[in-house]
Design an enzyme around this catalytic site. Structure first.
Site, PDB file in Angstrom:
ATOM      1  N   GLY A  57       0.856  -1.328   0.112  1.00  0.00           N
ATOM      2  CA  GLY A  57       0.049   0.099  -0.103  1.00  0.00           C
ATOM      3  C   GLY A  57       0.908   1.251   0.249  1.00  0.00           C
ATOM      4  N   CYS A  84       5.356  -6.214   1.556  1.00  0.00           N
ATOM      5  CA  CYS A  84       5.875  -4.745   1.615  1.00  0.00           C
ATOM      6  C   CYS A  84       5.131  -3.902   2.594  1.00  0.00           C
ATOM      7  CB  CYS A  84       5.158  -4.147  -0.174  1.00  0.00           C
ATOM      8  SG  CYS A  84       6.208  -2.783  -0.429  1.00  0.00           S
ATOM      9  N   TYR A  85       4.045  -3.091   2.502  1.00  0.00           N
ATOM     10  CA  TYR A  85       3.643  -2.354   3.511  1.00  0.00           C
ATOM     11  C   TYR A  85       3.030  -3.372   4.648  1.00  0.00           C
ATOM     12  CZ  TYR A  85       0.671   0.353   6.517  1.00  0.00           C
ATOM     13  OH  TYR A  85       0.043   1.344   7.497  1.00  0.00           O
ATOM     14  N   HIS A 176       7.341  -7.622  -4.226  1.00  0.00           N
ATOM     15  CA  HIS A 176       6.094  -8.383  -4.502  1.00  0.00           C
ATOM     16  C   HIS A 176       6.185  -9.434  -5.300  1.00  0.00           C
ATOM     17  CE1 HIS A 176       4.140  -4.558  -3.304  1.00  0.00           C
ATOM     18  NE2 HIS A 176       5.177  -3.848  -3.651  1.00  0.00           N
ATOM     19  N   GLU A 178       3.774 -11.174  -6.443  1.00  0.00           N
ATOM     20  CA  GLU A 178       2.583 -11.141  -7.478  1.00  0.00           C
ATOM     21  C   GLU A 178       2.962 -10.525  -8.675  1.00  0.00           C
ATOM     22  OE1 GLU A 178       3.176  -9.277  -4.847  1.00  0.00           O
ATOM     23  OE2 GLU A 178       1.856  -7.452  -5.154  1.00  0.00           O
ATOM     24  N   GLY A 231     -25.086 -10.140 -24.947  1.00  0.00           N
ATOM     25  CA  GLY A 231     -24.204 -11.038 -26.217  1.00  0.00           C
ATOM     26  C   GLY A 231     -22.793 -10.954 -25.648  1.00  0.00           C
ATOM     27  N   ASP A 234     -19.283 -12.131 -20.580  1.00  0.00           N
ATOM     28  CA  ASP A 234     -19.942 -12.442 -19.078  1.00  0.00           C
ATOM     29  C   ASP A 234     -21.300 -12.594 -18.992  1.00  0.00           C
ATOM     30  OD1 ASP A 234     -17.489 -11.285 -18.896  1.00  0.00           O
ATOM     31  OD2 ASP A 234     -18.058  -9.279 -18.016  1.00  0.00           O
ATOM     32  N   LYS A 375     -11.954 -11.920 -15.245  1.00  0.00           N
ATOM     33  CA  LYS A 375     -12.419 -11.926 -16.551  1.00  0.00           C
ATOM     34  C   LYS A 375     -11.745 -13.336 -17.201  1.00  0.00           C
ATOM     35  CE  LYS A 375     -14.500 -10.016 -20.220  1.00  0.00           C
ATOM     36  NZ  LYS A 375     -15.882  -9.298 -20.044  1.00  0.00           N
TER      37      LYS A 375
END
Ligand code: XMP
Length: 519
Positions: A57, A84-85, A176, A178, A231, A234, A375
Site C-alpha cells: 500500500g 511490502c506495507y 512483490h 505477485e 451478447g 460475461d 475475466k
C-alpha cells in the site's frame, strides 16, 4: 457459493497489485478473496481463512492515519504473509522498527536466499539469485523479536523474514511476489498457500461449476428466472451456467437499447439459436433509452440513467406476471472491487453499470454467479461450459454501451457515426490478425469539431479517437503499439467512409492513470 472451500483472504491496504495477489493464489487452485484492511476482526475470523495475506500500500506506518489491523489478528493462529506495507505493518505491530525511507527503492533487485524451505522451497538452486521486484519507501531496520531474515538484497538486509516462534507462522516479503517481473513469484505464493497454510488446492473451474449450479438451484427453487443477456462474454457465460442449473425455468432477455455495436442484435440471436436451446426474448427499447438520455453529458449521470432504465425494462416484464423477480447478471469481481474501493464509496472511479449503476430501490433480486471471478477465469469457465470461441473471444463491451463512447449528449445521428466508425476499427483489427491479441479496440466520438479539407471543400466535422489496449484483466492496461500501416488504414477508411468524420487521433494513454473507456 465457495464457503465450503479453503480460502485465503487478502487484506487490501491500497496497493495497485492487490488484485494480482488474489489472482495468483487462485492460479494455485486455492480460492481467494480481497477484503478492505479495516473489516472487523470478527468478520475475518468468521470466514475461517486458511491464510491471510496483507497487501502492499502507499502508506507509511508512521502516517497519522496509517491503515492497520487489530493486533489480535496476528495471534489468531492463522498463517500470515505480509507483502511490502504488510511487512512493515507486521514489524511495527510486533515490536520491530521500521526505518523511514531515505530514498525509494523501485525496480529489480537480486535476491539472496538463506533459507530454501517453506516459502522459498524449490525456488532456485543455491548459486542462483532470482530477480525480484521492489517498490517501497520505508524498510525494516530491526526485526520484531522472534523473527529471522531468510533473504536479503543489496539495499535490503531484510528482504524476507519469518517467525522462529513455534506455533506462529508469519512470513514477510519486502518485494512483490505477485508481479510478473518477480522471478519465481508464483512459486512463492503457491508455497505460501500449500506448504505454509497446508491447503489442498482443489479449487478448479469444474468444482466452481458444480457449486454454482447447486447454489443457484438452492437460491431460486422452482421459480422462473430472467437473465439479462448482452451478447458479451460475461452475460453469455452467466446465462449458460444458470441454464445448466435450472434449464427451462430460465428466460434470457436481450434489451436492444440502441446503444449497441453494429449488428449486435443479429449476432446474439444467431449465436443463441445455433448453440443453445434457451428461451430468448428480444425487447426493442431504443426510443426509451434515447429519450432518457436526451441532453445528458455527464458520464456518471449517463451510467445511472441507463442502469435505471435497464432495470425498468425487466421490472416491466416481471410486472406483467410472466416470471418471478429473479434477475441473473454477469457481474464480475473487478466490477465489484472497482465500484467499492477499499477507501469506501468516495473513491469510486466509475459507477459500473452491473453494480453501482443499479437503483437503490428495485423489486428485482439479483443472481450474480460470476461475482467472484476475474475475466480470464470467466473465459475458462465459458470454455468448460462449451461456449463457442466467437462468444468467448469477443472483446469486452461496457453495459452502458456506445453512450459512454459518445462524449457529450447522445443522439441518433452521433450513434450512427460512432457505430460505423467502431465497425471499421474492429474489421481492420481483425483483418490484421490483431483482434485476439488485444483486450479491446474501439472508436470514441469526441465532442469537438475541427477544420479539414475534402476535395476542394472546407469541412468542419467530427473527430474520432481510436483506442486499442492490451490488458490481462482490465484492471490495468497499456495502449497497443499498433503497426503504422494498420493505423493508416483505419484512419483512411474512417475519414473516407464515415460521413461526418474528418479527423482521427490515436489514444496513447495507459491505465492507470487513464481508464480504458473515456467516460
Ligand atoms: P475502465 O474504463 O474502467 O474499464 O478502465 C475497464 C473495463 O470495464 C469495462 N467497463 C464496463 N463494463 N459496465 C460493464 O459491464 C460498465 O459500466 C463498464 N464500464 C467500463 C471496459 O470496457 C473495460 O473493459
Amino acid at each position: 457459493m465457495t464457503s465450503s472451500h479453503e480460502k485465503i483472504l487478502v487484506l487490501d491496504f491500497g496497493s495497485q497489485y492487490t488484485q494480482l495477489i488474489a489472482r495468483r493464489v487462485r492460479e494455485a487452485h486455492v480460492y481467494s478473496e480481497i477484503l478492505p484492511y479495516n473489516v472487523p476482526l470478527s468478520r475475518i475470523l468468521d470466514e475461517h481463512p486458511r491464510g491471510l495475506i496483507l497487501s502492499g500500500g502507499p502508506s507509511s506506518v508512521y502516517d497519522r492515519k496509517a491503515p492497520s489491523v487489530h493486533p489480535a489478528l496476528l495471534e489468531a493462529g492463522i498463517p500470515v504473509l505480509g507483502i511490502c506495507y504488510g511487512m512493515q505493518l507486521v514489524t511495527h505491530l510486533l515490536g520491530g522498527k521500521v526505518a523511514r525511507a531515505a530514498h525509494r527503492e523501485f525496480g529489480p533487485a537480486e535476491l539472496q536466499i538463506s533459507d530454501h524451505s517453506g516459502l522459498f522451497k524449490g525456488l532456485a538452486n543455491h548459486n542462483h539469485r532470482p530477480t525480484v521486484w521492489m517498490s517501497h519507501g520505508d524498510r525494516i531496520d530491526v526485526m520484531p523479536p522472534g523473527f529471522q531474515a531468510i533473504a536479503c538484497t543489496a539495499n535490503s538486509p531484510v528482504a524476507a523474514m519469518t517467525t522462529v516462534v513455534p506455533g506462529r507462522s508469519i512470513y514477510c516479503l519486502q518485494f512483490h511476489p505477485e508481479v510478473a517481473h518477480t522471478e519465481g513469484g508464483t512459486s512463492i505464493l503457491r508455497n505460501f498457500v500449500r506448504e505454509v497454510c497446508g491447503c489442498q488446492a482443489d479449487w478448479t473451474m469444474r468444482s466452481f461449476i458444480a457449486e454454482a449450479v447447486e447454489s443457484i438451484r438452492a437460491q431460486v427453487g422452482h421459480k422462473k428466472v430472467l437473465c439479462a443477456l448482452s451478447g458479451g462474454v460475461d452475460s453469455s457465460v452467466a446465462a449458460v451456467l444458470t441454464h445448466e442449473a435450472i434449464g427451462d425455468q430460465l428466460t434470457c432477455v436481450f434489451v436492444d437499447n440502441g446503444l449497441l455495436r453494429k449488428g449486435e442484435g443479429d449476432i446474439v440471436r444467431e449465436t443463441f439459436a445455433k448453440h443453445f436451446k434457451m428461451k430468448l426474448k428480444v425487447i426493442a427499447a431504443t426510443t426509451r433509452f434515447l429519450s432518457g438520455l436526451t441532453g445528458v453529458s455527464d458520464p456518471e449521470r449517463k451510467r445511472k440513467i441507463i442502469g435505471r432504465l435497464f432495470i425498468r425494462e425487466f421490472e416491466q416484464i416481471t410486472h406483467c406476471g410472466a416470471t418471478s423477480n429473479w434477475l441473473v447478471q454477469g457481474t464480475l469481481y473487478p466490477d465489484v472491487i472497482e465500484s467499492v474501493s477499499f477507501k469506501g464509496p468516495s473513491a469510486t472511479i466509475k459507477t459500473h453499470h452491473n453494480v453501482g449503476g443499479l437503483p437503490a430501490k428495485m423489486r428485482l433480486k439479483l443472481i450474480e454467479p460470476l461475482r467472484e471471478l476475474f475475466k480470464d477465469e470467466v473465459r475458462e469457465l465459458g470454455r468448460e461450459l462449451g461456449l463457442p470461441d466467437v462468444v468467448i473471444g469477443r472483446h469486452p463491451f461496457p453495459g452502458p454501451g456506445l453512450a459512454i463512447r459518445i462524449l457529450g449528449p447522445v443522439t441518433k445521428e452521433r450513434l450512427v457515426i460512432l457505430r460505423e466508425a467502431d465497425a471499421i476499427v474492429e474489421a481492420e483489427i481483425r483483418q490484421a490478425g490483431l483482434y485476439p491479441k488485444l483486450w479491446q479496440a474501439f472508436a470514441v466520438l469526441l465532442p469537438i469539431r475541427t477544420v479539414g479539407v475534402m476535395g476542394d471543400q472546407r469541412t468542419y466535422d467530427n473527430v474520432v479517437a481510436v483506442r486499442a489496449v492490451t490488458s490481462v484483466d482490465g484492471m490495468t492496461a497499456d495502449w497497443a503499439r499498433l503497426p503504422n500501416e494498420v493505423l493508416a488504414r483505419i484512419s483512411t477508411r474512417l475519414i473516407n467512409e464515415v460521413k461526418g468524420v474528418n479527423r482521427v487521433v490515436y489514444d496513447i494513454s495507459s491505465k492507470p492513470p487513464s481508464t480504458i473507456e473515456w467516460e
